[in-house]
Design a protein around this motif. Structure first.
Motif, PDB file in Angstrom:
ATOM      1  N   THR A 114       3.375   6.435 -41.887  1.00 30.70           N
ATOM      2  CA  THR A 114       3.350   6.284 -43.304  1.00 30.70           C
ATOM      3  C   THR A 114       4.953   6.105 -43.556  1.00 30.70           C
ATOM      4  OG1 THR A 114       3.829   8.818 -43.374  1.00 30.70           O
ATOM      5  CG2 THR A 114       1.548   7.872 -43.490  1.00 30.70           C
ATOM      6  N   CYS A 115       5.090   5.632 -44.536  1.00 33.77           N
ATOM      7  CA  CYS A 115       6.480   5.295 -45.157  1.00 33.77           C
ATOM      8  C   CYS A 115       6.424   4.827 -46.861  1.00 33.77           C
ATOM      9  CB  CYS A 115       7.190   4.346 -44.334  1.00 33.77           C
ATOM     10  SG  CYS A 115       6.399   2.423 -44.339  1.00 33.77           S
ATOM     11  N   GLU A 116       7.603   4.996 -47.263  1.00 34.88           N
ATOM     12  CA  GLU A 116       7.615   4.692 -48.680  1.00 34.88           C
ATOM     13  C   GLU A 116       8.793   3.246 -48.717  1.00 34.88           C
ATOM     14  OE1 GLU A 116       8.938   8.042 -50.778  1.00 34.88           O
ATOM     15  OE2 GLU A 116       6.891   8.934 -50.438  1.00 34.88           O
ATOM     16  N   LEU A 117       8.511   2.551 -49.763  1.00 38.74           N
ATOM     17  CA  LEU A 117       9.707   1.395 -50.110  1.00 38.74           C
ATOM     18  C   LEU A 117       9.792   1.299 -51.539  1.00 38.74           C
ATOM     19  CD1 LEU A 117      11.071  -1.179 -49.120  1.00 38.74           C
ATOM     20  CD2 LEU A 117       8.957  -2.444 -49.388  1.00 38.74           C
ATOM     21  N   ASP A 118      10.905   1.393 -51.873  1.00 36.95           N
ATOM     22  CA  ASP A 118      11.356   1.077 -53.171  1.00 36.95           C
ATOM     23  C   ASP A 118      11.610  -0.562 -53.715  1.00 36.95           C
ATOM     24  OD1 ASP A 118      12.129   0.992 -55.836  1.00 36.95           O
ATOM     25  OD2 ASP A 118      13.621   2.329 -55.866  1.00 36.95           O
ATOM     26  N   TYR A 119      10.693  -1.077 -54.282  1.00 38.47           N
ATOM     27  CA  TYR A 119      10.870  -2.502 -54.147  1.00 38.47           C
ATOM     28  C   TYR A 119      10.576  -3.049 -55.943  1.00 38.47           C
ATOM     29  CZ  TYR A 119       9.839  -7.494 -53.746  1.00 38.47           C
ATOM     30  OH  TYR A 119       9.828  -8.846 -53.940  1.00 38.47           O
ATOM     31  N   ASN A 120      11.615  -3.761 -56.373  1.00 31.18           N
ATOM     32  CA  ASN A 120      11.753  -3.977 -57.667  1.00 31.18           C
ATOM     33  C   ASN A 120      11.445  -2.839 -58.662  1.00 31.18           C
ATOM     34  OD1 ASN A 120      12.546  -6.640 -57.325  1.00 31.18           O
ATOM     35  ND2 ASN A 120      10.483  -7.400 -57.494  1.00 31.18           N
ATOM     36  N   SER A 137      -0.798  -5.437 -28.317  1.00 33.08           N
ATOM     37  CA  SER A 137      -0.911  -4.489 -28.952  1.00 33.08           C
ATOM     38  C   SER A 137      -1.712  -4.793 -30.470  1.00 33.08           C
ATOM     39  CB  SER A 137       0.384  -3.806 -29.536  1.00 33.08           C
ATOM     40  OG  SER A 137       1.005  -3.083 -28.468  1.00 33.08           O
ATOM     41  N   ILE A 138      -2.152  -3.656 -31.347  1.00 37.18           N
ATOM     42  CA  ILE A 138      -2.672  -4.271 -32.425  1.00 37.18           C
ATOM     43  C   ILE A 138      -2.019  -3.561 -33.557  1.00 37.18           C
ATOM     44  CG2 ILE A 138      -4.908  -5.207 -31.597  1.00 37.18           C
ATOM     45  CD1 ILE A 138      -6.243  -2.488 -32.757  1.00 37.18           C
ATOM     46  N   GLN A 139      -2.349  -3.937 -34.844  1.00 39.36           N
ATOM     47  CA  GLN A 139      -1.636  -3.282 -35.902  1.00 39.36           C
ATOM     48  C   GLN A 139      -2.588  -3.387 -37.117  1.00 39.36           C
ATOM     49  OE1 GLN A 139       1.959  -4.425 -37.525  1.00 39.36           O
ATOM     50  NE2 GLN A 139       2.350  -2.767 -38.730  1.00 39.36           N
ATOM     51  N   LEU A 140      -2.716  -2.142 -37.737  1.00 39.01           N
ATOM     52  CA  LEU A 140      -3.776  -2.270 -39.083  1.00 39.01           C
ATOM     53  C   LEU A 140      -2.906  -1.569 -40.078  1.00 39.01           C
ATOM     54  CD1 LEU A 140      -6.445  -2.978 -40.488  1.00 39.01           C
ATOM     55  CD2 LEU A 140      -7.156  -0.752 -39.840  1.00 39.01           C
ATOM     56  N   GLN A 141      -2.593  -2.103 -41.000  1.00 38.57           N
ATOM     57  CA  GLN A 141      -1.594  -1.589 -42.168  1.00 38.57           C
ATOM     58  C   GLN A 141      -2.142  -1.711 -43.460  1.00 38.57           C
ATOM     59  OE1 GLN A 141       2.774  -2.910 -42.242  1.00 38.57           O
ATOM     60  NE2 GLN A 141       2.086  -4.090 -44.097  1.00 38.57           N
ATOM     61  N   TYR A 142      -1.861  -0.778 -44.342  1.00 39.74           N
ATOM     62  CA  TYR A 142      -2.197  -0.609 -45.528  1.00 39.74           C
ATOM     63  C   TYR A 142      -1.075  -0.546 -46.497  1.00 39.74           C
ATOM     64  CZ  TYR A 142      -6.460   0.734 -43.618  1.00 39.74           C
ATOM     65  OH  TYR A 142      -7.620   0.890 -42.525  1.00 39.74           O
ATOM     66  N   GLY A 143      -0.966  -1.233 -47.625  1.00 38.23           N
ATOM     67  CA  GLY A 143       0.085  -1.010 -48.500  1.00 38.23           C
ATOM     68  C   GLY A 143      -0.336  -1.140 -50.046  1.00 38.23           C
ATOM     69  N   ALA A 144       0.294  -0.407 -50.970  1.00 36.38           N
ATOM     70  CA  ALA A 144       0.051  -0.335 -52.394  1.00 36.38           C
ATOM     71  C   ALA A 144       1.072   0.480 -52.983  1.00 36.38           C
ATOM     72  CB  ALA A 144      -1.441   0.337 -52.496  1.00 36.38           C
ATOM     73  N   GLN A 145       0.985   0.309 -54.471  1.00 40.05           N
ATOM     74  CA  GLN A 145       1.902   1.187 -55.237  1.00 40.05           C
ATOM     75  C   GLN A 145       1.314   2.656 -54.946  1.00 40.05           C
ATOM     76  OE1 GLN A 145       1.196  -1.041 -59.026  1.00 40.05           O
ATOM     77  NE2 GLN A 145       3.130  -0.281 -59.291  1.00 40.05           N
ATOM     78  N   ALA A 146       2.271   3.491 -55.021  1.00 41.54           N
ATOM     79  CA  ALA A 146       2.234   4.812 -54.426  1.00 41.54           C
ATOM     80  C   ALA A 146       0.877   5.535 -55.201  1.00 41.54           C
ATOM     81  CB  ALA A 146       3.432   5.764 -54.915  1.00 41.54           C
ATOM     82  N   GLU A 147       0.843   5.448 -56.568  1.00 42.37           N
ATOM     83  CA  GLU A 147      -0.405   5.860 -57.187  1.00 42.37           C
ATOM     84  C   GLU A 147      -1.512   5.500 -56.713  1.00 42.37           C
ATOM     85  OE1 GLU A 147       3.306   5.343 -59.955  1.00 42.37           O
ATOM     86  OE2 GLU A 147       2.165   3.760 -58.556  1.00 42.37           O
ATOM     87  N   ALA A 148      -1.767   4.386 -56.053  1.00 44.69           N
ATOM     88  CA  ALA A 148      -3.059   3.709 -55.539  1.00 44.69           C
ATOM     89  C   ALA A 148      -3.501   4.305 -54.226  1.00 44.69           C
ATOM     90  CB  ALA A 148      -3.260   2.451 -55.390  1.00 44.69           C
ATOM     91  N   ILE A 149      -2.769   4.780 -53.481  1.00 38.23           N
ATOM     92  CA  ILE A 149      -2.878   5.614 -52.071  1.00 38.23           C
ATOM     93  C   ILE A 149      -3.598   6.672 -52.074  1.00 38.23           C
ATOM     94  CG2 ILE A 149      -1.741   6.171 -50.034  1.00 38.23           C
ATOM     95  CD1 ILE A 149      -1.512   3.301 -49.839  1.00 38.23           C
ATOM     96  N   GLU A 150      -3.209   7.740 -52.518  1.00 43.08           N
ATOM     97  CA  GLU A 150      -3.928   8.981 -52.224  1.00 43.08           C
ATOM     98  C   GLU A 150      -5.578   8.944 -52.807  1.00 43.08           C
ATOM     99  OE1 GLU A 150      -3.305  13.473 -53.859  1.00 43.08           O
ATOM    100  OE2 GLU A 150      -1.516  12.679 -53.120  1.00 43.08           O
TER     101      GLU A 150
END
Length: 168
Positions: A114-120, A137-150
């Protein structure tokens, strides 16, 4: 009395039928090497027909969360996980609060992060995992604005749990 019992039986049957949940019809994506299958509920996840460097891309039905799947032709070692993740985000900024832990998904032990990124001036949260197995190896990744994840963690877990190794 018999008519009342028959009516009661009929009404209870309708209630029972109305309460049974239909099992969702799953769709699947097979990795390009044919080693992994990702089963997903199309009511929650929509597969994008065009990708931008990933093998498969999905988004939730509200287009708030993006999911990305890739199958590498090499192994990503635990020693290189942090630098690999940092490299993926470097063009968008510096990631913060990167945490990597072992986690079981189905019968696979993965390196979940898990990680965070401040973008714009928006805070984005990312999570996902790496798994090294047959063929690389494989990777499965999810990304969204912080409010959408939880609030959407349930469908993220659902897609994670849809990953299976295709038996030989």
């Amino acid at each position: 009395m018999v008519k009342k019992l028959a009516l009661l039986f009929m009404l209870s049957s309708f209630v029972a039928i109305g309460q049974t949940k239909k099992k969702p019809t799953l769709e699947s994506y097979t990795s390009r090497k044919g080693i992994y299958e990702l089963k997903y509920n199309p009511a929650n996840w929509i597969k994008n027909e065009e990708t931008t460097g990933w093998d498969a891309e999905f988004h939730d039905k509200y287009n708030l969360i993006n999911a990305y799947f890739i199958e590498y032709d090499y192994f990503i070692t635990e020693k290189n996980l942090k630098s690999t993740i940092e490299e993926q985000y470097k063009e968008f900024g510096t990631i913060a609060n990167l945490k990597i832990a072992k986690k079981k998904i189905n019968d696979l032990t993965v390196n979940y992060y898990t990680c965070e990124l401040d973008y714009n001036d928006y805070l984005y949260k990312y999570q996902g995992f790496f798994y090294s197995g047959k063929g690389g190896s494989i990777q499965l990744q999810y990304g969204a604005q912080a409010e959408a994840i939880e609030p959407n963690q349930g469908i993220i877990d659902e897609l994670n749990n849809g990953l299976v190794v295709i038996p030989n």
